[in-house]
Motif scaffolding. Sequence first.
Motif, PDB file in Angstrom:
ATOM      1  N   GLN A   1      46.920  33.720  19.703  1.00  0.00           N
ATOM      2  CA  GLN A   1      47.944  33.418  20.704  1.00  0.00           C
ATOM      3  C   GLN A   1      47.898  31.943  21.108  1.00  0.00           C
ATOM      4  O   GLN A   1      46.827  31.359  21.248  1.00  0.00           O
ATOM      5  N   ARG A   2      49.089  31.352  21.302  1.00  0.00           N
ATOM      6  CA  ARG A   2      49.186  29.967  21.775  1.00  0.00           C
ATOM      7  C   ARG A   2      50.187  29.884  22.914  1.00  0.00           C
ATOM      8  O   ARG A   2      51.190  30.597  22.924  1.00  0.00           O
ATOM      9  N   ILE A   3      49.940  28.994  23.856  1.00  0.00           N
ATOM     10  CA  ILE A   3      50.854  28.759  24.964  1.00  0.00           C
ATOM     11  C   ILE A   3      51.302  27.305  24.938  1.00  0.00           C
ATOM     12  O   ILE A   3      50.484  26.387  24.852  1.00  0.00           O
ATOM     13  N   ILE A   4      52.610  27.103  24.990  1.00  0.00           N
ATOM     14  CA  ILE A   4      53.196  25.768  24.988  1.00  0.00           C
ATOM     15  C   ILE A   4      54.039  25.635  26.250  1.00  0.00           C
ATOM     16  O   ILE A   4      54.840  26.523  26.561  1.00  0.00           O
ATOM     17  N   ARG A   5      53.862  24.542  26.969  1.00  0.00           N
ATOM     18  CA  ARG A   5      54.609  24.339  28.206  1.00  0.00           C
ATOM     19  C   ARG A   5      55.372  23.019  28.175  1.00  0.00           C
ATOM     20  O   ARG A   5      54.939  22.049  27.545  1.00  0.00           O
ATOM     21  N   GLY A   6      56.468  22.999  28.890  1.00  0.00           N
ATOM     22  CA  GLY A   6      57.261  21.791  29.007  1.00  0.00           C
ATOM     23  C   GLY A   6      58.402  22.034  29.968  1.00  0.00           C
ATOM     24  O   GLY A   6      58.333  22.911  30.832  1.00  0.00           O
ATOM     25  N   THR A   7      59.458  21.270  29.815  1.00  0.00           N
ATOM     26  CA  THR A   7      60.690  21.470  30.568  1.00  0.00           C
ATOM     27  C   THR A   7      61.833  21.577  29.568  1.00  0.00           C
ATOM     28  O   THR A   7      61.651  21.322  28.371  1.00  0.00           O
ATOM     29  N   LEU A   8      63.003  21.919  30.054  1.00  0.00           N
ATOM     30  CA  LEU A   8      64.137  21.978  29.131  1.00  0.00           C
ATOM     31  C   LEU A   8      64.386  20.634  28.463  1.00  0.00           C
ATOM     32  O   LEU A   8      64.873  20.568  27.335  1.00  0.00           O
ATOM     33  N   GLU A   9      64.029  19.574  29.131  1.00  0.00           N
ATOM     34  CA  GLU A   9      64.237  18.231  28.579  1.00  0.00           C
ATOM     35  C   GLU A   9      63.234  17.898  27.478  1.00  0.00           C
ATOM     36  O   GLU A   9      63.540  17.135  26.557  1.00  0.00           O
ATOM     37  N   THR A  10      62.029  18.483  27.549  1.00  0.00           N
ATOM     38  CA  THR A  10      60.955  18.080  26.624  1.00  0.00           C
ATOM     39  C   THR A  10      60.573  19.145  25.595  1.00  0.00           C
ATOM     40  O   THR A  10      59.923  18.825  24.600  1.00  0.00           O
TER      41      THR A  10
END
Length: 253
Positions: free
Chosen positions: A199-208
């Motif tokens: 499992q992997r978790i990736i975070r950001g914003t709609l812009e990034t």
Amino acid sequence: MAQVHIVGAGPGDPELITRKGYRLVSEADIVIYAGSLVNPEILQACKEGCEIHNSAMMNLDEVLAVMKKGASEGKSIVRLHTGDPAIYGAIQEQMDALDELGISYDVTPGVSSFLATAAALKQEYTLPNVSQTVIITRMEGRTPMPPKEKLALLASHEATMCIFLSVQMIDKVVEELIGGGYAKETPVAIVVKASWPDQRIIRGTLETIADIVAKEGVLRQAMIVVSKVLDSDYELSKLYDKGFSHMYRSAKE
């Protein structure tokens, strides 16, 4: 007694199949499972001599032929789907065909990947004064969306959104969501293979997020979560108010 059991295998972790689902798999004479989407550890529950088929290598007619033959021989058959079969499981066409063939069946629910994603993120989707609605949807692809369910229209609610089967179109997803009303700063979390060992978790914003996904090389088996609940202050739940708690205890008594 049903001859075909349509069973949700859960999101990946073999311990997240229900006790009933596990029992049905262990008792089955025939298991037809949804390829690499189902953790092979679950198949270790199959009894000796169980006939096992990988449906990733079969079309609907071939799946039904196995079911029809097995049912005619009085065998117990499990159709093992990933997650919960009611969500993007393509089970309705199987059930309609079984009705036409006069073969009895039942459905055992499973833990959906959007719930395993919440667990991986350690996140509640419904926070007071932030979001009280969860939209489960997907980006339009080979399967068209009804006109009123286009991603941009759903985005106008700015509710928590769990988007299946769409990470390979993340650029278009972002375009639709921002065009529909979400701010560019809206937090996004992507969980790849929720509950699996890798499992992997990736975070950001709609812009990034589109650039991050491209760098990470994520193409499949990923849930996209878009919501202010991922990074927002919220009011405490009324569930723990003293008066409400007293009322709840009294009702239980």
